[in-house]
Enzyme design. Structure first.
Site, short mmCIF file in Angstrom:
data_model
loop_
_atom_site.label_atom_id
_atom_site.label_comp_id
_atom_site.label_asym_id
_atom_site.label_seq_id
_atom_site.Cartn_x
_atom_site.Cartn_y
_atom_site.Cartn_z
N ASP A 197 0.88 -1.17 0.00
CA ASP A 197 0.00 0.00 0.00
C ASP A 197 0.91 1.22 0.00
OD1 ASP A 197 -1.68 2.13 0.59
OD2 ASP A 197 -2.17 1.45 2.62
N LYS B 166 2.52 11.08 -3.97
CA LYS B 166 1.40 10.41 -4.62
C LYS B 166 0.40 11.39 -5.23
CE LYS B 166 -2.00 6.83 -3.46
NZ LYS B 166 -2.40 5.90 -2.38
N GLU C 15 -8.10 0.86 -3.86
CA GLU C 15 -8.03 0.84 -2.40
C GLU C 15 -9.36 0.40 -1.74
OE1 GLU C 15 -6.34 4.69 -1.64
OE2 GLU C 15 -4.40 4.05 -2.41
N ASP D 70 -13.17 6.40 3.77
CA ASP D 70 -11.74 6.51 4.06
C ASP D 70 -11.41 7.95 4.49
OD1 ASP D 70 -8.99 6.64 4.05
OD2 ASP D 70 -8.74 5.59 2.14
#
Ligand SMILES: *[C@@H]1O[C@H](CO)[C@@H](O)[C@H](O)[C@H]1NC(C)=O
Ligand SMILES: *[C@@H]1O[C@H](CO)[C@@H](O)[C@H](O)[C@H]1NC(C)=O
Ligand SMILES: *[C@@H]1O[C@H](CO)[C@@H](O)[C@H](O)[C@H]1NC(C)=O
Ligand SMILES: *[C@@H]1O[C@H](CO)[C@@H](O)[C@H](O)[C@H]1NC(C)=O
Ligand SMILES: *[C@@H]1O[C@H](CO)[C@@H](O)[C@H](O)[C@H]1NC(C)=O
Length: 434
Positions: free
Chosen positions: A39, A102, A207, A230
């Site tokens: 991850d 990211k 994800e 999330d």
């Protein structure tokens, strides 16, 4: 008569085979995982292994007993530093300490967008000839640039090494996760980060799908609507998945990329700054004292998840030589300071339901991901909204890496054979609420 004997012999040999298999499984060392799960997160990254036979997942310790490491890479006269080691020197080397890579991977920016984003970072960003972002660093008196995928590959290499250390064998294959909203380019460059780290990227999964796998939803028979919420350090992502017999379909996504743990901390900092001004008659502006306050506030917030009240105590050098600031906060106070932000968590939840025209009762499973979903009030609001408790049995900070590792194990053909997750390409467009 003779056919009967054959039958018995056959029967015995099958029994012997089964017995051999049973004994092998019981007494031979279990096969080592062939593919690892990674991850690569915006703020933290982790690596996991799926164990055949037991079906358990190990998330490995990567640095000093920490399972996940900060997604931070620093370049210095002493070489390249990663994770906690990079974070520890960030204040002294802000121009060459890269985080949030990211956010830039595989993504084109316009000059105006870049100028706007640059204000949030202490390191220098520039566009290459294709409009992709790269970081400009200056080490050993020379200027160099590194790409977001370079930064990703350095983090992945660190995770790879801890997997190799744990398994005592080389690791060459990986399954990785990306946000559901990532387009083909962002997926491609994430894959490139893995390749640069010397790994063959077997598959990239979303994800939210990974989080659903962590809860074993690929094994549930029948049709399910799953909502994955999330809430991390700085962003909120909500998605609705359709799950049926190992097939995962993302129906809708919505999010707020300016809502998360950092915002809750900011409210606490403002509160204590007010208290400090009243107490000492001057405003707290000293950089190091502020940094220390930030650190203590994070710790206070974490403790208010389990305790009803917690103390804060820190020296404030800019307020005088022997000044130790002491105060306390109750969970209720913390909630009062943040309640409007907590309620904002429900906005994208309502939006995705609207987008797919489903009533809240149609959601079979509500899965929480990200450290900020540990906050009791956030859970309470979600539970009240759905009129049932969300699933929290998997650590919300590890749900994604656990799921990616399960997928890696299944693809690696580990026994017992289970259905692997198959994802339909994402059609849905993310609804952005800021
Ligand atoms: C800077 O130079 C030193 C000494 O040659 C070297 O060890 C270090 O790796 C260099 N730093 C980077 C980021 O290349
Ligand atoms: C860091 O970057 C800023 C702005 O880009 C610059 O003004 C400053 O001199 C740099 N600091 C160092 C130590 O290179
Ligand atoms: C591998 O990781 C697991 C889980 O953290 C741990 O229990 C085990 O001791 C590790 N093995 C080695 C050789 O480091
Ligand atoms: C993604 O990567 C593949 C293989 O590396 C390449 O053929 C394809 O053109 C890339 N697609 C995009 C959109 O970058
Ligand atoms: C999730 O929670 C719901 C409601 O409490 C429960 O019915 C369901 O079995 C749980 N599922 C998993 C996979 O834990």
């Amino acid at each position: 008569m003779s056919s009967n004997i054959t039958c018995i012999i056959l029967g015995t040999s099958i029994l012997a085979l089964l017995l051999a298999g049973y004994l092998a499984q019981k007494y031979l060392p279990p096969p080592k995982p062939k593919i690892v799960g990674i991850d690569l997160g915006t703020t933290y990254s982790c690596v996991g292994l799926y164990h055949a036979v037991t079906g358990e997942v190990d998330i490995l310790d990567t640095q000093d007993g920490h399972k996940c490491i900060p997604s931070v890479v620093a370049f210095s006269e002493n070489g390249i530093l990663v994770g906690y080691h990079a974070e520890a020197q960030a204040e002294h080397n802000p121009n060459n300490t890269i985080y949030d890579a990211k956010r830039f991977i595989g993504k084109k920016f316009s000059k105006e967008e870049l100028q706007h984003v640059q204000k949030q970072y202490s390191f220098k960003l520039e566009l290459d000839e294709y409009g992709m972002v790269r970081f400009v660093i200056s080490v050993n008196k020379t200027e160099k640039y590194v790409t977001p995928e370079d930064v990703g590959s350095i983090i992945i290499s660190t995770l790879r090494k801890s997997a190799e250390h744990n398994l005592s064998t080389p690791v060459t294959k990986v399954v990785m996760s990306v946000p559901a909203e990532f387009d083909i380019m962002q997926r491609n460059y994430t894959k490139k980060a893995g390749t640069l780290a010397g790994l063959e990227v077997f598959r990239i999964i979303n994800e939210p799908t990974a989080a659903a796998l962590a809860y074993g939803l690929h094994r549930v028979l029948g049709f399910q609507n799953v909502m994955v919420i999330d809430l991390g350090g700085g962003t909120l992502d909500v998605s609705i998945l359709n799950v049926q017999g190992g097939m995962f379909l993302t129906l809708a996504m919505a999010g707020n990329n300016r809502l998360g743990g950092q915002d809750f901390n900011q409210r606490l900092i403002q509160h204590f700054q007010g208290v400090i001004t009243q107490k000492y008659g001057k405003t707290l502006t000293d950089r190091e004292d502020l940094q220390s306050l930030r650190h203590h506030v994070e710790n206070l917030k974490l403790h208010l998840t389990t305790y009803e009240s917690f103390d804060i105590q820190l020296p404030l050098y800019s307020m005088g030589t022997h000044v130790i600031f002491k105060d306390k906060m109750t969970r209720t106070q913390f909630e009062d300071l943040n309640i409007d932000l907590f309620k904002k968590v429900l906005e994208p939840i309502e939006k995705v339901l609207e987008a797919v025209q489903l009533p809240r009762e149609a959601i079979d499973e509500v899965i929480l991901v990200g450290g900020s979903t540990r906050i009791p009030k956030v859970r309470e609001l979600i539970q009240y909204f759905f009129n049932k408790p969300p699933n929290v049995s998997v650590d919300p900070e590890l749900a994604v890496v656990v799921g990616v590792s399960i997928q890696a194990g299944i693809i690696g053909g580990m026994w017992p054979l289970t259905v692997s997750a198959v994802e339909a390409p994402v059609q849905a467009k993310k609804i952005q609420l800021n």
